[in-house]
Write a protein that holds these residues in place. Sequence first.
Motif, PDB file in Angstrom:
ATOM      1  N   THR A 236      52.921  61.487  50.077  1.00  0.00           N
ATOM      2  CA  THR A 236      53.342  61.749  51.456  1.00  0.00           C
ATOM      3  C   THR A 236      52.691  63.040  51.921  1.00  0.00           C
ATOM      4  OG1 THR A 236      55.472  60.608  51.250  1.00  0.00           O
ATOM      5  CG2 THR A 236      55.302  62.297  52.949  1.00  0.00           C
ATOM      6  N   TYR A 237      52.159  62.996  53.143  1.00  0.00           N
ATOM      7  CA  TYR A 237      51.472  64.150  53.728  1.00  0.00           C
ATOM      8  C   TYR A 237      52.182  64.533  55.023  1.00  0.00           C
ATOM      9  CZ  TYR A 237      47.986  62.563  50.394  1.00  0.00           C
ATOM     10  OH  TYR A 237      47.354  62.167  49.236  1.00  0.00           O
ATOM     11  N   VAL A 238      52.320  65.844  55.230  1.00  0.00           N
ATOM     12  CA  VAL A 238      53.106  66.343  56.364  1.00  0.00           C
ATOM     13  C   VAL A 238      52.253  67.296  57.198  1.00  0.00           C
ATOM     14  CG1 VAL A 238      55.221  67.519  57.076  1.00  0.00           C
ATOM     15  CG2 VAL A 238      55.196  66.168  54.955  1.00  0.00           C
ATOM     16  N   TRP A 239      52.251  67.047  58.503  1.00  0.00           N
ATOM     17  CA  TRP A 239      51.518  67.894  59.453  1.00  0.00           C
ATOM     18  C   TRP A 239      52.528  68.579  60.362  1.00  0.00           C
ATOM     19  CZ3 TRP A 239      46.214  68.411  59.321  1.00  0.00           C
ATOM     20  CH2 TRP A 239      45.635  69.165  60.355  1.00  0.00           C
ATOM     21  N   PRO A 240      52.386  69.884  60.610  1.00  0.00           N
ATOM     22  CA  PRO A 240      53.374  70.608  61.413  1.00  0.00           C
ATOM     23  C   PRO A 240      53.061  70.541  62.910  1.00  0.00           C
ATOM     24  CG  PRO A 240      51.735  72.142  60.640  1.00  0.00           C
ATOM     25  CD  PRO A 240      51.329  70.784  60.098  1.00  0.00           C
ATOM     26  N   TYR A 241      54.001  71.004  63.723  1.00  0.00           N
ATOM     27  CA  TYR A 241      53.703  71.261  65.129  1.00  0.00           C
ATOM     28  C   TYR A 241      52.785  72.472  65.212  1.00  0.00           C
ATOM     29  CZ  TYR A 241      57.206  67.984  66.918  1.00  0.00           C
ATOM     30  OH  TYR A 241      57.899  66.852  67.241  1.00  0.00           O
ATOM     31  N   GLN A 242      51.760  72.363  66.051  1.00  0.00           N
ATOM     32  CA  GLN A 242      50.830  73.471  66.242  1.00  0.00           C
ATOM     33  C   GLN A 242      50.581  73.668  67.738  1.00  0.00           C
ATOM     34  OE1 GLN A 242      47.512  72.194  63.690  1.00  0.00           O
ATOM     35  NE2 GLN A 242      48.286  73.517  62.058  1.00  0.00           N
TER      36      GLN A 242
ATOM     37  N   GLN B 124      53.384  65.231  62.349  1.00  0.00           N
ATOM     38  CA  GLN B 124      53.057  63.879  61.902  1.00  0.00           C
ATOM     39  C   GLN B 124      53.420  63.737  60.423  1.00  0.00           C
ATOM     40  OE1 GLN B 124      49.455  62.543  63.683  1.00  0.00           O
ATOM     41  NE2 GLN B 124      49.014  61.037  62.097  1.00  0.00           N
ATOM     42  N   LEU B 125      53.865  62.559  60.067  1.00  0.00           N
ATOM     43  CA  LEU B 125      54.266  62.260  58.687  1.00  0.00           C
ATOM     44  C   LEU B 125      53.543  61.004  58.237  1.00  0.00           C
ATOM     45  CD1 LEU B 125      56.257  62.878  56.293  1.00  0.00           C
ATOM     46  CD2 LEU B 125      57.818  61.259  57.388  1.00  0.00           C
ATOM     47  N   MET B 126      52.879  61.077  57.072  1.00  0.00           N
ATOM     48  CA  MET B 126      52.058  59.965  56.599  1.00  0.00           C
ATOM     49  C   MET B 126      52.408  59.602  55.157  1.00  0.00           C
ATOM     50  SD  MET B 126      49.037  61.966  58.390  1.00  0.00           S
ATOM     51  CE  MET B 126      50.128  63.357  58.132  1.00  0.00           C
ATOM     52  N   ASP B 127      52.790  58.354  54.962  1.00  0.00           N
ATOM     53  CA  ASP B 127      53.063  57.819  53.627  1.00  0.00           C
ATOM     54  C   ASP B 127      51.903  56.914  53.219  1.00  0.00           C
ATOM     55  OD1 ASP B 127      55.673  58.953  53.283  1.00  0.00           O
ATOM     56  OD2 ASP B 127      56.459  57.441  54.662  1.00  0.00           O
ATOM     57  N   VAL B 128      51.356  57.169  52.031  1.00  0.00           N
ATOM     58  CA  VAL B 128      50.204  56.408  51.557  1.00  0.00           C
ATOM     59  C   VAL B 128      50.471  55.902  50.154  1.00  0.00           C
ATOM     60  CG1 VAL B 128      47.691  56.399  51.311  1.00  0.00           C
ATOM     61  CG2 VAL B 128      48.766  58.058  52.833  1.00  0.00           C
TER      62      VAL B 128
ATOM     63  N   THR C  93      51.349  54.288  56.355  1.00  0.00           N
ATOM     64  CA  THR C  93      52.298  54.311  57.466  1.00  0.00           C
ATOM     65  C   THR C  93      52.411  55.738  57.971  1.00  0.00           C
ATOM     66  OG1 THR C  93      53.600  52.475  56.567  1.00  0.00           O
ATOM     67  CG2 THR C  93      54.674  53.868  58.202  1.00  0.00           C
ATOM     68  N   ASN C  94      52.304  55.909  59.294  1.00  0.00           N
ATOM     69  CA  ASN C  94      52.538  57.250  59.821  1.00  0.00           C
ATOM     70  C   ASN C  94      53.619  57.233  60.887  1.00  0.00           C
ATOM     71  OD1 ASN C  94      51.580  56.911  62.490  1.00  0.00           O
ATOM     72  ND2 ASN C  94      49.567  57.723  62.040  1.00  0.00           N
ATOM     73  N   ARG C  95      54.226  58.373  61.058  1.00  0.00           N
ATOM     74  CA  ARG C  95      55.235  58.595  62.102  1.00  0.00           C
ATOM     75  C   ARG C  95      54.711  59.699  63.005  1.00  0.00           C
ATOM     76  NH1 ARG C  95      57.991  56.752  57.691  1.00  0.00           N
ATOM     77  NH2 ARG C  95      59.884  55.514  58.085  1.00  0.00           N
TER      78      ARG C  95
ATOM     79  N   VAL D 286      43.319  61.722  58.924  1.00  0.00           N
ATOM     80  CA  VAL D 286      42.216  61.927  57.987  1.00  0.00           C
ATOM     81  C   VAL D 286      42.609  62.914  56.894  1.00  0.00           C
ATOM     82  CG1 VAL D 286      39.842  62.791  57.776  1.00  0.00           C
ATOM     83  CG2 VAL D 286      40.452  61.217  59.621  1.00  0.00           C
ATOM     84  N   PHE D 287      43.472  63.867  57.197  1.00  0.00           N
ATOM     85  CA  PHE D 287      44.023  64.724  56.140  1.00  0.00           C
ATOM     86  C   PHE D 287      44.656  63.860  55.056  1.00  0.00           C
ATOM     87  CE2 PHE D 287      48.085  67.051  54.925  1.00  0.00           C
ATOM     88  CZ  PHE D 287      47.498  67.750  53.878  1.00  0.00           C
ATOM     89  N   ALA D 288      45.407  62.841  55.468  1.00  0.00           N
ATOM     90  CA  ALA D 288      46.041  61.949  54.492  1.00  0.00           C
ATOM     91  C   ALA D 288      45.006  61.077  53.779  1.00  0.00           C
ATOM     92  CB  ALA D 288      47.079  61.080  55.188  1.00  0.00           C
ATOM     93  N   HIS D 289      44.132  60.412  54.559  1.00  0.00           N
ATOM     94  CA  HIS D 289      43.134  59.522  53.945  1.00  0.00           C
ATOM     95  C   HIS D 289      42.253  60.257  52.944  1.00  0.00           C
ATOM     96  CE1 HIS D 289      44.272  56.406  56.656  1.00  0.00           C
ATOM     97  NE2 HIS D 289      43.575  56.788  57.702  1.00  0.00           N
ATOM     98  N   GLU D 290      41.707  61.402  53.362  1.00  0.00           N
ATOM     99  CA  GLU D 290      40.716  62.075  52.544  1.00  0.00           C
ATOM    100  C   GLU D 290      41.337  62.896  51.411  1.00  0.00           C
ATOM    101  OE1 GLU D 290      37.031  62.065  52.718  1.00  0.00           O
ATOM    102  OE2 GLU D 290      37.862  60.161  53.378  1.00  0.00           O
TER     103      GLU D 290
END
Length: 736
Positions: free
Chosen positions: A322-328, A427-431, A446-448, A513-517
């Motif tokens: 799981t990858y997590v992206w913050p508010y920026q 953003q939240l990404m489950d891979v 899956t992303n949210r 792409v942060f999640a994919h790569e």
Amino acid sequence: MNAVVDNPAVSRERLDAKGEPPARHAVNLIAKGRVDTYVAITADGEVIAANGHVDLGTGVRTAFTQIVADELDVPMHRVRIVMGDTDKTPDQGPTTASASIQSAAVPMRRAAAQARQFLLRRAAEAMGCAVETLVVKDGVVYGPGAGPGLPYQELLRGERFELDVSADVPLKAAKDYRYVGKSMARVDIPAKVTGGLVFVHDFRLPGMLHARIVRPPYYGRDVGAMIGHSLLSVDEQSIAAIPGILRTVVIGDFVAVVARREEQAIKAARTLKVQWRQPPPLADLADVDGSLRESPSTPRVLKETGDAAAALSGATDALRATYVWPYQMHGSIGPSCAVADFQDGKVTVWSGSQNPHFLHVDIMVLLDLPQEAVRIVRMEASGCYGRNCADDASAEAALLARELGAPVRVQLMRDEEHAWEPKGTAQLMDVQGAVTGPGTLAYAFTNRYPSNNAPVMVLMQTGKLPADPIVEHKGDRTAVPQYRCDDIAVTVRDMAPIVRAAWMRGVSALPNVFAHESFIDELAARHEEDPVAFRLRFMEDARARALTEAVAALAQWETAPRRPLAAIDAARPHIRRGRGFAQHQYVHGTFPGIGSAYCAWVCDVEVDIRTGAVRVAKVWVGYDCGLVINPDGVRHQMHGNVIQSVSRALGEEVRFDSRGVVSREWGAYPILKFQEVPDIVTYIAPAEGHGPLGAGESASVPSAAAIANAIFDATGVRLRQLPFHRERLKAALDLI
């Protein structure tokens, strides 16, 4: 498709203050049922081309100048590009997703080519020769003899012409370009370095008043019943002693003070006693993962091939992450600003908006005006990487100009800009994935992604629009990985906004792409394979493969699964060095989207294992954006993307409390310092006959993954949540 080629019989004195001809003297190219661009030639031979997009500091004005000058065979200094003026340019949609050159370069070239072809036919008739025997130099047509040439303006003789424009009008061959493909000086720089009137912040009108807005306490929130219904009282007597105060304007939750001088308005806004209802508590955004999982969402399947679930359940080496992206935030160095003037039932707004035609409609709604009574004149602003507060300041200035009957200037303060600019959303990404064959993967993604529409606040605060949640489909940018997957399932869970958010450089593609790569790197490590070689096993796109190989070669990538021990600095044993790779094509727009530039990164990092501090030391960044109009312009964009995305990866994160945004000054939202800027090496792939692709955003897309992969290479720690600040990395290091 129709075009109007017109020679306005007007002198330069009849051009307006910004050097533009009246709209009736334009050359209009109509394509696909809508005005696409126009070109005008004035009586003194000046060429004016209009485009509905704007230049956000990316240099597209210069690129369009090169295109038109090349196709018409005129010097660049005789070409003027009009952009973003809603009275004088067509509505070509928003200036987003690096799409200006990609979508408008060919139509603009076509318009210029059609005008040139028409002018050559006129010259051939006048000289009694064949078109093929003519030569054009600097806007003058010469015949086969030794006689004098005919300037374009003489060929038009003050007449008006309407033409049919063919979609296959002959265009110049690339080998004949004089300007395109060459690094040309930016046409906007001279005025900026000599103090010319370029930025909206510097614009003044006679009799102009100054306003400041008193903001409600639901900082940075634009959804909920409290919006437009939170104001309890305003004590106008509390600012009665301040000189120069002309009026306090109160409409719903919109509260503004207007004064003769700016410092008077600032003091009044800080002094005015206002009582508000306290807003309902915001969800706990300190836990982004939990908040996004709890937020109601609707699944939308983007791609489903084979049976990913079955393939993954049968794979012995399946990996889940799981990858997590913050508010920026954009962090515009200059807070948003606008000037408006309301006269005779019409309003003109000088704005730094990214989307002047969208803003045009918003102000029509706000002021109940017809289309012809609103004009947006786009000027340059400061630090726009998407939708900041420029539209809000513009709408507020327009409303106040109507209320005061005089020109009004609105500029936000720093705390307002930080609090209220629409954020780049979390953003939240489950891979889940596995290698299922020599050259194929099974992949479930899956992303949210909370929506990012961000209506203009004053529309909701004054009751012109309801503050209802708007669910948009924006989480699908580059959601499908660029690797061969026989079994794949890609789903986006669309959801309403949680706080005020809008598009920001890379939109959802950068987190995706942060999640994919990162994930493909994790799979390579699990299989103990070199990360670049592992990727190439599953890459089908020849352009992506070629760019990957070129950038790896440029950086002298050493084939190895990991090498942290070999990277220990004997002189500084607490420093670990690592190298990471990431690549992807940026795909934007409504799914399945439009491919923009390909980009690949190699980056070197240094990690202080005592403190967890990360320094990105060097970045090799490669672009394949097809035909390059201005190589220096592309390199500048690559540099800007690297600097900003390194800042976003290492430290940028908006923090919230129960009311809203608390990161309301630079101390609470630090950005990359000059001494932290990495060494940057750029590579631009040969065009190989490919048309132009957008270059404004793509270089940011692989950034976070490349840095995360380098940190792993240096330390063995895999960071799956941004930003990679020292506290987060130190905590992870302490666990190993």
